[in-house]
Design a protein around this motif. Structure first.
Motif, short mmCIF file in Angstrom:
data_model
loop_
_atom_site.label_atom_id
_atom_site.label_comp_id
_atom_site.label_asym_id
_atom_site.label_seq_id
_atom_site.Cartn_x
_atom_site.Cartn_y
_atom_site.Cartn_z
N TRP A 1 -4.48 -0.89 -10.12
CA TRP A 1 -4.58 -2.35 -9.95
C TRP A 1 -3.29 -3.07 -10.34
CZ3 TRP A 1 -8.19 -5.61 -7.87
CH2 TRP A 1 -8.03 -6.97 -8.14
N ASP A 2 -2.76 -2.77 -11.51
CA ASP A 2 -1.57 -3.47 -11.99
C ASP A 2 -0.34 -3.14 -11.15
OD1 ASP A 2 -3.06 -4.66 -13.98
OD2 ASP A 2 -2.53 -3.17 -15.50
N VAL A 3 -0.28 -1.93 -10.62
CA VAL A 3 0.86 -1.56 -9.77
C VAL A 3 0.78 -2.33 -8.46
CG1 VAL A 3 2.13 0.34 -8.72
CG2 VAL A 3 0.79 0.74 -10.80
N TYR A 4 -0.42 -2.43 -7.90
CA TYR A 4 -0.61 -3.26 -6.71
C TYR A 4 -0.16 -4.70 -6.98
CZ TYR A 4 -3.34 -0.12 -3.63
OH TYR A 4 -3.73 0.88 -2.78
N THR A 5 -0.54 -5.21 -8.14
CA THR A 5 -0.19 -6.58 -8.49
C THR A 5 1.32 -6.78 -8.51
OG1 THR A 5 -2.20 -6.86 -9.80
CG2 THR A 5 -0.39 -8.37 -10.27
N GLU A 6 2.03 -5.83 -9.09
CA GLU A 6 3.49 -5.94 -9.18
C GLU A 6 4.13 -5.96 -7.79
OE1 GLU A 6 7.24 -6.45 -10.31
OE2 GLU A 6 5.47 -6.65 -11.59
N VAL B 1 0.82 -1.22 0.00
CA VAL B 1 0.00 0.00 0.00
C VAL B 1 0.86 1.27 0.00
CG1 VAL B 1 -1.72 1.33 1.28
CG2 VAL B 1 -1.92 -1.16 1.13
N GLU B 2 1.87 1.32 0.84
CA GLU B 2 2.67 2.55 0.95
C GLU B 2 3.45 2.86 -0.33
OE1 GLU B 2 4.95 3.06 4.48
OE2 GLU B 2 3.29 2.51 5.81
N PRO B 3 4.21 1.91 -0.89
CA PRO B 3 4.95 2.27 -2.11
C PRO B 3 4.02 2.55 -3.30
CG PRO B 3 5.19 -0.07 -1.60
CD PRO B 3 4.57 0.57 -0.41
N VAL B 4 2.91 1.84 -3.40
CA VAL B 4 1.99 2.07 -4.52
C VAL B 4 1.42 3.49 -4.47
CG1 VAL B 4 -0.28 1.45 -5.47
CG2 VAL B 4 1.35 -0.34 -4.85
#
Length: 280
Positions: A206-211, A133-136
């Motif tokens: 969404w895709d950034v969370y996935t990564e 959560v924090e880096p995203v």
């Protein structure tokens, strides 16, 4: 005592209540709901025994609930804690850190929440905020993220070696299901307070969370502290599964083995989850 037949279930107070509470008269849906409630009740009885074992034997238990926004973590925790002794467990859902906490070692405020002997602590989100959560969302620097990723496994190893049982659950839902739940939350006047600025960007990111989630699994899915994946698109099924797995993992006694059927309880590991397209 033999199991109730479908007709007998429908003829109980619970069955009749479920039958006539639906907008459309559906025997199939009613039976599913009744079976869910009966199963949940029996599992909650086991949770009482589990807690008594923890208290009597001065055990320390930490259970982490992670997953995307609206994945159902809070609802699962409520079902787990509904009937156990409130004096012997805590649910921890920390707000964003204060200015003082920002100047401390990242794990310090979580260490302060770890259980005493005879206690269970459920984290509704945990130190893993810094993994995803924090880096995203830009709430930490790249340096802070890298420091966390370097310290997390030794930190969890210390917790376990201190005599604490550590269990890590990840609730996995699809993008479409998350969108549907956000819409339901926004339309419900009793729930719309849950919808945050972070939630508002969750679909877009969404895709950034996935990564970042994949990085988290690759780094922190260890032999002594593995991730357990809960497929959470169906809330009721997910709630039963997380309780079953919790009861199966913790070696409390006496345990109703016939109820739990541990040979049928499949724990989905992150390695298996990577090969399933709906686990994202």
């Amino acid at each position: 005592m033999s199991a109730l037949s479908d007709i007998e279930k429908l003829n109980t107070k619970r069955g009749l209540r479920q039958l006539f509470s639906n907008d459309e008269l559906s025997i199939g849906k009613t039976l599913r709901n009744v079976n869910y409630e009966l199963r949940l009740e029996k599992l909650q009885e086991e949770l009482i025994k589990l807690q008594q074992w923890v208290t009597t034997n001065n055990k320390k238990v930490v259970v982490l609930f992670e997953g995307r926004d609206a994945a159902g973590k809070g609802g699962a925790i409520r079902r787990i804690t509904e009937h156990i002794n409130p004096r012997e467990f805590r649910v921890v859902a920390l707000p964003k850190p204060t200015e003082e906490e920002k100047g401390q070692w990242y794990f310090q405020r979580y260490v302060n929440q770890l259980p005493k002997e005879g206690e269970i602590v459920f984290f509704d989100r945990s130190w893993y905020n810094r993994a995803v959560v924090e880096p995203v969302n830009g709430f930490c620097t790249e340096e802070e993220y890298q420091i966390f990723m370097g310290q997390i496994n030794p930190f969890e190893k210390m917790i376990i070696e201190s005599g604490t049982i550590l269990i890590k659950f990840y609730f996995s839902i699809s993008k479409d299901e998350q969108a549907k739940r956000f819409e339901d939350i926004q339309q419900d006047p009793l729930k719309k307070w849950k919808y945050s600025d972070v939630d508002a960007k969750a679909q877009e990111l969404w895709d950034v969370y996935t990564e970042y989630k994949k990085r988290m699994f690759k780094k922190t899915d260890t032999k002594i502290a593995p991730w357990i994946i809960i497929k959470a698109n169906k809330k009721g099924k997910a709630r039963l599964e997380v309780i079953e797995k919790l009861l199966n993992i913790i070696p409390y006694t006496p345990k109703n083995e016939a109820l739990l059927n541990p040979q049928e309880i499949v724990i989905t590991t992150t390695e298996e989850a990577r090969n399933e397209p709906n686990i994202i």
